[in-house]
Motif scaffolding. Structure first.
Motif, PDB file in Angstrom:
ATOM      1  N   GLN A 156     -16.549  59.216 -24.329  1.00  0.00           N
ATOM      2  CA  GLN A 156     -16.007  58.184 -25.214  1.00  0.00           C
ATOM      3  C   GLN A 156     -16.780  56.880 -25.078  1.00  0.00           C
ATOM      4  O   GLN A 156     -16.762  56.043 -25.980  1.00  0.00           O
ATOM      5  N   ALA A 157     -17.465  56.691 -23.952  1.00  0.00           N
ATOM      6  CA  ALA A 157     -18.289  55.491 -23.793  1.00  0.00           C
ATOM      7  C   ALA A 157     -19.393  55.455 -24.845  1.00  0.00           C
ATOM      8  O   ALA A 157     -19.771  54.390 -25.339  1.00  0.00           O
ATOM      9  N   PHE A 158     -19.887  56.625 -25.214  1.00  0.00           N
ATOM     10  CA  PHE A 158     -20.905  56.683 -26.260  1.00  0.00           C
ATOM     11  C   PHE A 158     -20.285  56.467 -27.642  1.00  0.00           C
ATOM     12  O   PHE A 158     -20.942  55.987 -28.557  1.00  0.00           O
ATOM     13  N   ASN A 159     -19.010  56.799 -27.773  1.00  0.00           N
ATOM     14  CA  ASN A 159     -18.273  56.425 -28.974  1.00  0.00           C
ATOM     15  C   ASN A 159     -18.252  54.910 -29.093  1.00  0.00           C
ATOM     16  O   ASN A 159     -18.471  54.342 -30.167  1.00  0.00           O
ATOM     17  N   SER A 160     -18.007  54.240 -27.972  1.00  0.00           N
ATOM     18  CA  SER A 160     -17.978  52.779 -27.959  1.00  0.00           C
ATOM     19  C   SER A 160     -19.360  52.183 -28.197  1.00  0.00           C
ATOM     20  O   SER A 160     -19.482  51.089 -28.747  1.00  0.00           O
ATOM     21  N   LEU A 161     -20.409  52.895 -27.763  1.00  0.00           N
ATOM     22  CA  LEU A 161     -21.766  52.427 -28.054  1.00  0.00           C
ATOM     23  C   LEU A 161     -21.972  52.389 -29.562  1.00  0.00           C
ATOM     24  O   LEU A 161     -22.556  51.441 -30.103  1.00  0.00           O
ATOM     25  N   GLY A 162     -21.462  53.412 -30.257  1.00  0.00           N
ATOM     26  CA  GLY A 162     -21.550  53.430 -31.716  1.00  0.00           C
ATOM     27  C   GLY A 162     -20.790  52.280 -32.348  1.00  0.00           C
ATOM     28  O   GLY A 162     -21.272  51.647 -33.300  1.00  0.00           O
ATOM     29  N   THR A 163     -19.594  51.989 -31.828  1.00  0.00           N
ATOM     30  CA  THR A 163     -18.807  50.891 -32.389  1.00  0.00           C
ATOM     31  C   THR A 163     -19.424  49.537 -32.075  1.00  0.00           C
ATOM     32  O   THR A 163     -19.182  48.565 -32.786  1.00  0.00           O
ATOM     33  N   THR A 164     -20.222  49.474 -31.014  1.00  0.00           N
ATOM     34  CA  THR A 164     -20.884  48.215 -30.654  1.00  0.00           C
ATOM     35  C   THR A 164     -22.086  47.942 -31.544  1.00  0.00           C
ATOM     36  O   THR A 164     -22.343  46.804 -31.950  1.00  0.00           O
TER      37      THR A 164
END
Length: 425
Positions: A156-164
């Motif tokens: 999910q951290a990479f999900n957050s990378l996308g949202t960033t």
């Protein structure tokens, strides 16, 4: 009614080597990045289309209503697809559907029609829903059950990378190009065409890649004999598990709060008593909100190796309540940075609630995943409710609504997440 399934838990990580799991997890991170990127672009679309079509906050939040409403309507069909086709084929189909939705933005902008935009968003979100139903439990199953929260948090951290990254992309290609054009509404609407055509291309490329990948087989129909307390041996459905049902409420509250806050950030930061910035400038602060979630997830993945996931969840939710309270009762930089820091608190919430809710479900894991994805409809309902309060009492005061959402998450983390079976007579 909920979708039933019988995907294995223990058998998956016993029958495949660590090398296979590492490769599978690495491949899946690209999906988490893409759907995070696409979802966060809604935070750019809302102020953009609000200005283009001269919408109220309630009308503008129909963007989130249609997008996250798809989770409610399409989670059960998605669960059926995953049950019949398997995780990998479900992922490929989801990517293709999402690409079709992105391509729908082109005629919507050409027609300058808000309703067509909403239809395209619904199709796009339907594809993302299928990805969620397939990928989230797949990650949970790729390893030992006791580290599922940590593993899902890391992906999910990479999900957050996308949202960033997405706000920079959207601000440059949508908001800034519109501000520079100073043209009629139709031309402003067409600013979304290029970004979403590019996204469609990327999704189709990913679909092709995942159709060729060799991922671990998940076709076996075996219950998990070693799951804590043997809860999975119980006949029936996932609805019997109290911690799953409460987890679904937790997902509803969390997604609703997170999406609602993100949806109002550009307009909130643009208010005179906060920062008074233009939309294109305010959009550059959105990455701090989503970036905090990314950083927190990397940290949380390590912390939850040592501290119980429920306790970490409860602590983060308490801090979110404190920060939003500061936002409501302050102004200027203090109010702005307080609401942006809520992103750091959000970091571990979704993956932690998701994995805690699936604990002990065994052969009902896929059904439980479908139920949890149904609850993502909170992202449709809570923003719409907050929009009503924003129209009637102002954006700043409307943030009281997410506080109630986080208070429930405090309860779930500290008490409601403990595995238990509902007693049905």
């Amino acid at each position: 009614m909920a979708v039933t399934s019988s995907y294995p838990t223990q058998s998956l990580h016993q029958s495949n080597g660590n090398k296979d799991h590492g490769f599978a997890l690495t491949s899946l991170t690209s999906l988490f990045f893409m759907w995070g990127f696409i979802t966060c672009l809604n935070d750019i679309l809302i102020p953009h289309l609000k200005a283009v079509f001269d919408l109220t906050y309630v009308q503008a939040m129909l963007i989130q209503f249609c997008f996250f409403g798809a989770y409610f309507l399409m989670s059960i069909p998605s669960g059926l697809i995953v049950k019949k086709m398997g995780f990998q084929k479900g992922i490929v189909i989801g990517l293709v559907i999402a690409a079709v939705g992105c391509l729908g933005f082109y005629p919507a902008a050409s027609m300058n029609n808000y309703s067509v935009f909403l239809i395209a968003l619904f199709v796009l979100a339907s594809g993302i829903t299928l990805l969620q139903v397939a990928a989230n439990p797949f990650v949970s199953l790729l390893g030992a059950p006791e580290t599922a929260s940590s593993r899902l948090t890391m992906t999910q951290a990479f999900n957050s990378l996308g949202t960033t990254v997405a706000p920079f992309f959207g601000a440059f290609l949508i908001l800034e190009s519109t501000a520079n054009a100073m043209s009629e509404a139709a031309s402003n609407a067409e600013a979304v065409q290029l970004p979403y055509v590019l996204l469609a291309s990327m999704l189709l490329i990913l679909a092709a890649i995942f159709s060729w990948l060799k991922l671990p087989n998940t076709a076996a129909d075996e219950p998990d004999e070693n799951t804590e307390k043997g809860l999975n041996d119980i006949e029936g459905s996932a609805w019997q598990y109290r911690h799953l049902v409460l987890g679904a409420v937790g997902i509803f509250m969390y997604v609703g709060a997170e999406v609602s806050i993100g949806s109002f950030l550009v307009n909130f930061i643009g208010e005179a008593n906060i920062a008074g910035l233009a939309e294109s400038e305010a959009a550059h602060y959105i990455p701090y909100y989503w970036g905090g979630a990314m950083v927190g997830r990397f940290i949380g993945a390590g912390v939850m190796q040592r501290i119980a996931a429920g306790k970490v969840l409860g602590f983060n939710a308490i801090m979110a309540v404190v920060l939003i309270s500061v936002t409501i009762f302050s102004s200027g930089q203090v109010a702005m940075w307080s609401i942006l820091l809520v992103g750091l608190c959000n970091s571990i919430m979704f993956p932690t609630i998701f994995s805690l809710a699936l604990t002990g479900l065994g052969k009902h894991t896929a059904q439980g995943s479908g139920i949890l994805c149904l609850a993502i409809v909170g992202g449709a309902i809570v923003p719409l409710l907050q929009a009503y309060f924003a129209d009637t009492m102002g954006v700043q005061l409307s943030f009281f609504l997410p506080i109630f959402c986080y208070l429930f998450i405090v309860y779930y983390g500290l008490k409601g997440s403990k595995p238990a079976q509902c007693h049905v007579n």
